[in-house]
Motif scaffolding. Structure first.
Motif, PDB file in Angstrom:
ATOM      1  N   ALA A 197      -0.851  -7.171  -2.986  1.00  0.00           N
ATOM      2  CA  ALA A 197      -0.928  -6.050  -2.043  1.00  0.00           C
ATOM      3  C   ALA A 197      -2.268  -5.324  -2.127  1.00  0.00           C
ATOM      4  O   ALA A 197      -2.565  -4.480  -1.286  1.00  0.00           O
ATOM      5  N   TYR A 198      -3.060  -5.650  -3.152  1.00  0.00           N
ATOM      6  CA  TYR A 198      -4.354  -4.995  -3.335  1.00  0.00           C
ATOM      7  C   TYR A 198      -5.476  -5.915  -2.872  1.00  0.00           C
ATOM      8  O   TYR A 198      -5.470  -7.121  -3.160  1.00  0.00           O
ATOM      9  N   ASN A 199      -6.466  -5.358  -2.171  1.00  0.00           N
ATOM     10  CA  ASN A 199      -7.608  -6.159  -1.759  1.00  0.00           C
ATOM     11  C   ASN A 199      -8.678  -6.154  -2.843  1.00  0.00           C
ATOM     12  O   ASN A 199      -8.533  -5.504  -3.874  1.00  0.00           O
ATOM     13  N   ARG A 200      -9.756  -6.848  -2.608  1.00  0.00           N
ATOM     14  CA  ARG A 200     -10.795  -6.984  -3.629  1.00  0.00           C
ATOM     15  C   ARG A 200     -11.466  -5.665  -3.958  1.00  0.00           C
ATOM     16  O   ARG A 200     -12.029  -5.491  -5.042  1.00  0.00           O
ATOM     17  N   GLY A 201     -11.434  -4.729  -3.053  1.00  0.00           N
ATOM     18  CA  GLY A 201     -12.046  -3.430  -3.307  1.00  0.00           C
ATOM     19  C   GLY A 201     -11.131  -2.467  -4.037  1.00  0.00           C
ATOM     20  O   GLY A 201     -11.508  -1.327  -4.300  1.00  0.00           O
ATOM     21  N   GLY A 202      -9.911  -2.911  -4.354  1.00  0.00           N
ATOM     22  CA  GLY A 202      -8.970  -2.049  -5.059  1.00  0.00           C
ATOM     23  C   GLY A 202      -8.066  -1.250  -4.147  1.00  0.00           C
ATOM     24  O   GLY A 202      -7.190  -0.514  -4.609  1.00  0.00           O
ATOM     25  N   GLY A 203      -8.266  -1.393  -2.814  1.00  0.00           N
ATOM     26  CA  GLY A 203      -7.411  -0.690  -1.866  1.00  0.00           C
ATOM     27  C   GLY A 203      -6.112  -1.441  -1.626  1.00  0.00           C
ATOM     28  O   GLY A 203      -5.937  -2.584  -2.069  1.00  0.00           O
ATOM     29  N   VAL A 204      -5.208  -0.815  -0.925  1.00  0.00           N
ATOM     30  CA  VAL A 204      -3.901  -1.401  -0.633  1.00  0.00           C
ATOM     31  C   VAL A 204      -3.900  -1.962   0.784  1.00  0.00           C
ATOM     32  O   VAL A 204      -4.329  -1.294   1.736  1.00  0.00           O
ATOM     33  N   GLU A 205      -3.437  -3.209   0.927  1.00  0.00           N
ATOM     34  CA  GLU A 205      -3.284  -3.819   2.235  1.00  0.00           C
ATOM     35  C   GLU A 205      -2.016  -3.256   2.890  1.00  0.00           C
ATOM     36  O   GLU A 205      -0.910  -3.448   2.373  1.00  0.00           O
ATOM     37  N   PRO A 206      -2.134  -2.544   3.999  1.00  0.00           N
ATOM     38  CA  PRO A 206      -0.963  -1.891   4.616  1.00  0.00           C
ATOM     39  C   PRO A 206       0.186  -2.847   4.916  1.00  0.00           C
ATOM     40  O   PRO A 206       1.353  -2.520   4.685  1.00  0.00           O
ATOM     41  N   TYR A 207      -0.134  -4.037   5.420  1.00  0.00           N
ATOM     42  CA  TYR A 207       0.933  -4.985   5.772  1.00  0.00           C
ATOM     43  C   TYR A 207       1.699  -5.405   4.526  1.00  0.00           C
ATOM     44  O   TYR A 207       2.947  -5.450   4.532  1.00  0.00           O
TER      45      TYR A 207
END
Length: 288
Positions: free
Chosen positions: A190-200
């Motif tokens: 659920a986390y992208n490479r930048g450390g953020g959360v993928e909403p989907y």
């Protein structure tokens, strides 16, 4: 059902609050209330007048009398048994737990921004008894006014029959909403490479958990059609999810896996967080 609610007394304001809470619970359950005080130095009782301050048994009797008066003032028609006995308090409570549906204990509060102080007796009871244990602080002892909602924390990967039985019965008896809360960690993907959360990914995780929670609750909704249920999935750790949900609650219910072979006093991090930081009375329900 044994139709007995037992409260342990030790003469503190917290145990007096526990007695009031237990009296309210006994009335809701149509059960007897057992007031229990055990002291290793209790002397053989005399048949003469009640003990005065010079008597070795003066304080145990005073503790019992104060609890009786508090209970009678609140629930004058409640059936009450008084047990004043010689012995170790923990041993006495463990024995009484086997004859009770619920054991209620007082727990110190160091202040609104602090935490419970769970004494050794309370810790041992929570960790090892097979009977639900309710911990009550002094500010929770009043049973006047409307009961707050009941909050129960649920794991979707462990047995929850005992937990849901206690939770639905508690909400039904009080005529309040049952808030079933599941705290769900986000999976690694659920986390992208930048450390953020993928909403989907986050929404899919929440949707899957909501479906599982609904399935877990479905049989109980059918058994208790009059109980209003608010099922919630929070995308955060279980402990903070429960504490946030319990802000306006009257009772928080958490489960503890009962392992007969475990001798250490361990109650798990979610139970630890609940009993130390919840703003309401906390029921710890053991389950296999």
């Amino acid at each position: 059902m044994k139709d007995v609610v037992t409260v342990g007394l030790d003469g503190t304001p917290e145990s007096l609050a526990a007695a009031r809470w237990a009296a309210h619970e006994a009335r809701l359950r149509n059960a007897r209330l057992r007031l229990l005080h055990a002291w290793v130095l209790l002397a053989p009782e005399k048949t003469s007048p009640p003990p005065d301050e010079r008597d070795q048994n003066y304080w145990p009797h005073r503790i019992m009398n104060e609890a009786r008066e508090a209970v009678r003032a609140q629930e004058p028609d409640l059936a009450v048994d008084e047990v004043l006995m010689t012995g170790d308090p923990l041993a006495a409570l463990k024995e009484a737990a086997g004859e009770s549906d619920v054991v209620v204990l007082g727990s110190r509060d160091l202040g609104p921004l602090s935490r419970y102080v769970l004494g050794e007796v309370g810790l041992q009871m929570v960790a090892h008894t097979e009977t639900p244990v309710v911990l009550v602080r002094a500010l929770h002892g009043s049973a006047t006014g409307r009961d707050g909602d009941v909050v129960v924390g649920l794991s979707l990967h462990e047995p929850c029959e005992a937990l849901l039985t206690f939770a639905f019965h508690s909400a039904a008896a009080r005529g309040v909403t049952l808030r079933a809360v599941h705290g769900q960690h986000l999976p690694a993907h659920a986390y992208n490479r930048g450390g953020g959360v993928e909403p989907y990914a986050a929404e899919q995780t929440a949707a899957d958990a909501r479906q599982e929670l609904a399935e877990a609750l479905r049989p109980w909704r059918e058994k208790f059609p009059d109980v209003r249920v608010d099922a919630r999935v929070e995308l955060e750790s279980p402990a903070p999810a429960l504490l946030h949900a319990a802000t306006e609650a009257g009772l928080l219910i958490v489960g503890r896996r009962h392992k007969r072979r475990m001798l250490a006093t361990r109650i798990g991090h979610v139970v630890q967080a609940a009993v130390h930081h919840a703003p309401c009375a906390v029921a710890v329900v053991p389950h296999e």
